[in-house]
Design an enzyme around this catalytic site. Sequence first.
Site, PDB file in Angstrom:
ATOM      1  NE  ARG A 181       5.675   1.803  -3.394  1.00 31.50           N
ATOM      2  CZ  ARG A 181       6.035   1.521  -2.144  1.00 31.50           C
ATOM      3  NH1 ARG A 181       7.096   2.076  -1.614  1.00 31.50           N
ATOM      4  NH2 ARG A 181       5.310   0.693  -1.433  1.00 31.50           N
ATOM      5  NE  ARG A 207       8.897  -1.918   0.583  1.00 33.18           N
ATOM      6  CZ  ARG A 207       7.580  -1.988   0.591  1.00 33.18           C
ATOM      7  NH1 ARG A 207       6.954  -2.451   1.647  1.00 33.18           N
ATOM      8  NH2 ARG A 207       6.876  -1.586  -0.453  1.00 33.18           N
ATOM      9  NE  ARG A 261      -0.344  -1.655  -4.273  1.00 37.23           N
ATOM     10  CZ  ARG A 261       0.298  -2.129  -3.197  1.00 37.23           C
ATOM     11  NH1 ARG A 261       0.086  -3.339  -2.771  1.00 37.23           N
ATOM     12  NH2 ARG A 261       1.156  -1.369  -2.573  1.00 37.23           N
ATOM     13  CE  LYS A 304      -1.717  -1.117   1.669  1.00 40.70           C
ATOM     14  NZ  LYS A 304      -0.911   0.095   1.424  1.00 40.70           N
ATOM     15  NE  ARG A 351       7.570   1.046   4.243  1.00 39.43           N
ATOM     16  CZ  ARG A 351       6.462   0.778   3.560  1.00 39.43           C
ATOM     17  NH1 ARG A 351       5.365   0.415   4.189  1.00 39.43           N
ATOM     18  NH2 ARG A 351       6.446   0.926   2.256  1.00 39.43           N
TER      19      ARG A 351
END
Length: 210
Positions: free
Chosen positions: A167, A156, A88, A13, A123
């Site tokens: 998540r 992260r 969300r 996203k 990431r």
Amino acid sequence: MKLILLGAPGAGKGTQAEIICKKLNIPTISTGNILREAIKNKTERGVMAKSFMDAGKLVPDDVIVGIVSERLSQDDCKNGFILDGMPRTVVQAEALDKMGVQIDVVISIEVEDSAIERRMSGRRVCESCGASYHIEHKKPKEDGVCDSCAGKLVLRADDAPETVRDRLRVYHEQTEPLVAYYASKGILKTVKGCDGIDDTSRLVFEALGV
Ligand code: AMP
């Protein structure tokens, strides 16, 4: 254009928001980036949000709705915006409706959980400006250094494999119902999230008709 990007964490996203933002010249509102900035600045909101985020849980709806309504009232949102990572929950989507925000298109970027888990380990984000990179699919020009602000690229905290699984569970339970919510309003477009960023962008632009 008023646009929502839906999708699991790591579906792409943020990356697609950045590309659309440049093409259409409208701002991206990323609640995750706003919260990470608040944590970095140790604001009251940041301190409160950190425990939820570190645990892979959602930050309470009232906090998110407050952040987004403040941001949407700013001048640069007048001609459109991209909401990345908000709503969300159905409560957040209803809050947008109540604010009178008329969304034109919702793009759901779909990626299988197994691919998400693989992707998230690669990431990296800039600890200064929040820009997102990937060790294979979106390399910075110089290893470990942000192209835009020369900040340090880090993993992260909530991209650790156990947290990613939490998540994803939260996504399926609380966010995925929004696919049906927006489909019933007739504004949902579904796009396959490919490994190649440009491949996904092509599908996104096709869906947007731009
Ligand atoms: P993101 O950068 O969009 O993956 O968001 C990182 C984390 O910030 C999420 O796992 C949540 O803890 C929190 N967060 C971001 N956006 C929202 C939202 N709309 N509602 C609740 N929590 C959020």
